[in-house]
Write a protein that holds these residues in place. Structure first.
Motif, short mmCIF file in Angstrom:
data_model
loop_
_atom_site.label_atom_id
_atom_site.label_comp_id
_atom_site.label_asym_id
_atom_site.label_seq_id
_atom_site.Cartn_x
_atom_site.Cartn_y
_atom_site.Cartn_z
N THR A 178 0.84 -1.20 0.00
CA THR A 178 0.00 0.00 0.00
C THR A 178 0.87 1.25 0.00
OG1 THR A 178 -1.57 -1.25 1.32
CG2 THR A 178 -1.98 1.11 1.12
N PRO A 232 -10.53 -6.36 6.14
CA PRO A 232 -11.93 -5.94 6.05
C PRO A 232 -12.22 -4.74 6.97
CG PRO A 232 -11.77 -8.33 6.30
CD PRO A 232 -10.39 -7.77 6.54
N ASN A 292 -11.00 -0.61 -0.39
CA ASN A 292 -10.47 -1.24 -1.60
C ASN A 292 -9.68 -2.47 -1.25
OD1 ASN A 292 -7.39 0.07 -1.99
ND2 ASN A 292 -8.83 1.31 -0.83
N TRP A 329 -7.06 -5.54 -2.42
CA TRP A 329 -6.00 -5.94 -3.34
C TRP A 329 -4.88 -6.61 -2.57
CZ3 TRP A 329 -1.53 -2.37 -3.61
CH2 TRP A 329 -1.70 -1.23 -2.82
N ASP A 349 -8.05 -15.57 -1.05
CA ASP A 349 -9.09 -15.07 -0.16
C ASP A 349 -10.41 -15.78 -0.41
OD1 ASP A 349 -7.27 -13.21 0.67
OD2 ASP A 349 -8.62 -11.50 0.46
C1 WTA Z 1 -6.47 -8.59 2.70
C2 WTA Z 1 -2.57 -5.28 1.07
C3 WTA Z 1 -10.61 -7.11 3.11
C4 WTA Z 1 -6.80 -9.79 1.84
C5 WTA Z 1 -3.14 -4.27 0.07
C6 WTA Z 1 -5.65 -9.84 0.86
C7 WTA Z 1 -8.42 -7.03 2.44
C8 WTA Z 1 -4.50 -9.41 1.72
C9 WTA Z 1 -8.62 -5.75 1.88
C10 WTA Z 1 -3.33 -8.86 0.95
C11 WTA Z 1 -9.92 -5.15 2.00
C12 WTA Z 1 -6.57 -6.37 1.52
N1 WTA Z 1 -10.87 -5.88 2.63
N2 WTA Z 1 -9.41 -7.70 3.06
N3 WTA Z 1 -10.19 -3.96 1.53
N4 WTA Z 1 -7.45 -5.37 1.33
N5 WTA Z 1 -7.13 -7.37 2.22
O1 WTA Z 1 -0.44 -8.28 0.26
O2 WTA Z 1 -6.82 -10.94 2.66
O3 WTA Z 1 -0.44 -6.93 2.41
O4 WTA Z 1 -5.43 -11.11 0.29
O5 WTA Z 1 -1.83 -6.27 0.43
O6 WTA Z 1 -5.06 -8.42 2.59
O7 WTA Z 1 -2.39 -8.30 1.80
P1 WTA Z 1 -1.17 -7.46 1.24
#
Ligand code: WTA
Length: 629
Positions: free
Chosen positions: A308, A386, A409, A411, A496
């Motif tokens: 992020t 979430p 959002n 991702w 997921d």
């Molecule tokens: C979770 C972070 C729910 C999800 C950007 C994903 C979320 C993992 C959301 C990736 C959201 C990310 N609502 N769950 N808005 N955004 N996730 O690689 O399980 O650190 O697979 O990327 O975070 O985590 P990462």
């Protein structure tokens, strides 16, 4: 229970100003021809040579975007602004943990800093394709370092500043970095975290590292190895650091960065992202989904050590020519209103943070927010885990005073940029991440690969390739295919579980693999287990994620003790600190429980699912593969 049908219409002021008013129209046109949509988005950026093909899927799942084109993300994030009035606009406002410390950079002066860092990297023999490890806190130099690497075609590998020397060492070694950029120390809640010392311990056993550049930050005393370590401010005075540094034009598909993330084994994997497609996807989502405007001040609170931060702290605001804001400190230090004070003082328009931070601040009460004038805010964004409806409402009603769009959002590190979101003008459903972004489509599948009916849980997959997708896993192409493309060929497996409701809104449930999201940080159970197992008292263990009111999930460890050790409260404390020191404070287990035996399959695999079910008092499910006693 959440009410899937509670639609909240965006406030009129958001609608009036939104870059995308006709969100349904945009989703429809982009959905009808995603490749044409991405091509149109790419045309807003500068390319020194145009592409021959927008999407080359001839070697799928190794997709290639904008093939034949030449560009550099720095051309679009910095250089192109220098010939416009943005040259004198603030590119970055930085505020220290001590908020009286402020540093500002116009696009012109940001460019000078990036050129200086790039000249220095060059003088140390860093060439196109080399990996540079960046282990820096949230200070302006993290912008300079990342952009400088990109400028000369080197690949950055940012390691989160909270990782221990072992975790840093594993990432440096795997990437064979020649150079590490760090600081003497970083500020954490008024104390110094000794980052240089951690680097010293990490590189002791890293044969690839030739040079370490140290930025003076806290003024802490550090040991400098004269054959390897260099103060950045001393290098900056040398003639080699001076003068213009040309931005190297690279192939659109040349790697820009690798970012390590957790997978299902102890060895972290690194997603590879490239210059061309990544910049297009960031530019597009920043404009359409996050609604950035030319005059906006944009604050994404994430750390660039996580995706992020890399995407929406460093690159996206600069590509759109906005003013980025960065704060070094935490949301609650020295007081839980420090963020709102900064929003007021600097007139922040868009703020992007994580659900854990929102929940943490919510618990301190509304008054900490409402005593400040936060009326500059227009866009409130959340990602990483979430965003539960209660936190959504607090963000919307108290922080946003019902005048802002709340944009969740979804991702991943692998996707590089957002894939599911609620566009600013789109009616919102608190608790849902929204709909697939323009150009993307999702499906929810059952074990056999059939699409499940609306409202049913299943495995979330992405149907379309997208420009900011990971191209491979660094040095592990087979693992890339196996992890993401083998379960349901043709679809990208997200890891997921989710459901899509009757209106097409996506509700993320959580990970289906051995990844735990703790306070939005992505942690692999295997890495935690390896750290716990390195404690002499532990014979074997399993780490599981259990729901936590603020952190989303918390790590629980179930351990079998080695012969001769007795479980005690002291030992629990000791194991928790051990993980904190040997992996990271963010991975510190919430609880450690001692058992005589772990549930395993006949082939010896620990059944974490059973442990989770037991801890939650749920049905343990199908135990037919459980090892016989
Ligand atoms: C979770 C972070 C729910 C999800 C950007 C994903 C979320 C993992 C959301 C990736 C959201 C990310 N609502 N769950 N808005 N955004 N996730 O690689 O399980 O650190 O697979 O990327 O975070 O985590 P990462």
């Amino acid at each position: 229970m959440t009410d899937d049908n509670a639609l909240i219409r965006p406030p009129q002021e958001v609608l009036d100003e939104a870059n995308v008013q006709d969100w349904e129209g945009l989703l429809a046109t982009a959905g009808a021809d995603p490749v044409a949509f991405w091509e149109q988005e790419a045309a807003e950026l500068e390319w020194s040579k145009p592409w021959e093909k927008v999407l080359d899927d001839s070697q799928a799942p190794f997709y290639h975007w904008f093939t034949g084109a030449r560009t550099n993300i720095v051309t679009n994030a910095v250089d192109r602004h220098l010939t416009t009035a943005r040259r004198n606009k603030l590119a970055l406002i930085w505020v220290g943990e001590d908020t009286s410390k402020v540093r500002t950079f116009s696009y012109f002066s940001l460019n000078r800093e990036v050129e200086q860092m790039a000249n220095i990297l060059r003088s140390m023999g860093v060439e196109k394709g080399d990996v540079v490890t960046i282990y820096l806190p949230r200070i302006p130099e993290i912008y300079f370092a990342m952009l400088a690497c990109a400028k000369i075609g080197a690949i950055h590998s940012v390691v989160f500043a909270g990782y221990s020397s072992e975790a840093l060492n594993a990432r440096i070694d795997d990437s064979e970095s020649k150079l590490v950029i760090t600081v003497d120390g970083s500020w954490i809640n008024g104390s110094v975290f000794p980052m240089k010392q951690i680097v010293d311990d990490a590189v002791k056993f890293s044969p690839s590292v030739e040079n370490v550049i140290v930025v003076r930050n806290t003024g802490t005393e550090v040991t400098m190895d004269p054959t390897r370590d260099h103060w950045y401010h001393e290098l900056a005075r040398l003639p080699i650091a001076q003068g213009h540094c040309e931005t190297v034009q690279v192939d659109a598909e040349d790697p820009l960065f690798i970012l390590y993330t957790s997978g299902s084994t102890g060895k972290p994997k690194a997603a590879v992202h490239t210059h061309g497609g990544y910049q297009v996807h960031l530019s597009s989502t920043m404009k359409n989904c996050l609604d950035i405007h030319e005059a906006d001040r944009w604050w994404c609170t994430a750390d660039p050590g996580w995706i992020t931060g890399t995407s929406y702290v460093i690159y996206a605001p600069l590509i759109r020519g906005a003013t980025a804001f960065m704060a070094e400190g935490s949301p609650v230090y020295p007081y839980p209103d420090v963020w709102w004070q900064l929003v007021e003082r600097y007139g922040i328009n868009g703020m992007f943070t994580a659900p854990t931070a929102i929940r943490t601040l919510m618990r301190f009460g509304d008054a900490w927010v409402t005593k400040h004038d936060t009326s500059s805010l227009r866009i409130l964004v959340s990602a990483g885990e979430p965003l539960n409806p209660e936190a959504w409402r607090w963000f919307h009603d108290v922080v946003g005073q019902r005048r802002c769009a709340v944009i969740d959002n979804w991702w991943q590190t692998e996707t590089g940029a957002m894939q599911v979101t609620s566009l600013p003008a789109m009616p919102k459903k608190p608790g849902s991440a929204g709909k697939p972004i323009p150009g993307q489509a999702v499906a929810v599948l059952d074990e056999e690969g059939h699409e499940v009916p609306p409202g049913t849980d299943g495995f979330l997959v992405l149907k379309n390739p997208w420009p900011s997708m990971l191209r491979t896993l660094f040095k592990e192409p087979e693992r890339y295919v196996e992890t993401y493309w083998s379960k349901y060929p043709g679809y990208y497996l997200t890891g997921d579980s989710a459901r899509v409701d009757e209106d097409g809104y996506v509700w993320i449930i959580g990970r289906t693999d051995d990844v735990i999201k703790v306070s939005g940080h992505r942690i692999g159970t295997a890495e935690v287990e390896a750290a716990v197992n390195s404690h002499p008292a532990v014979a074997e263990c399993a780490a599981i994620g259990l729901p936590h009111e603020v952190k989303g999930n918390a790590i629980h460890v179930v351990a079998v003790l080695a012969n001769g050790y007795e479980g005690s409260r002291e030992l629990v404390g000791d194991i928790r600190s051990h993980v904190s020191e040997h992996l990271s404070p963010i991975a510190k287990p919430e609880a450690v429980e001692f058992v005589d035996k772990l549930p395993k399959t006949r082939s010896g695999k620990i059944m974490r699912r059973v442990l989770r079910a037991r801890a939650l008092g749920q049905d343990e499910g199908d135990l037919s593969t459980l090892e016989n006693d």
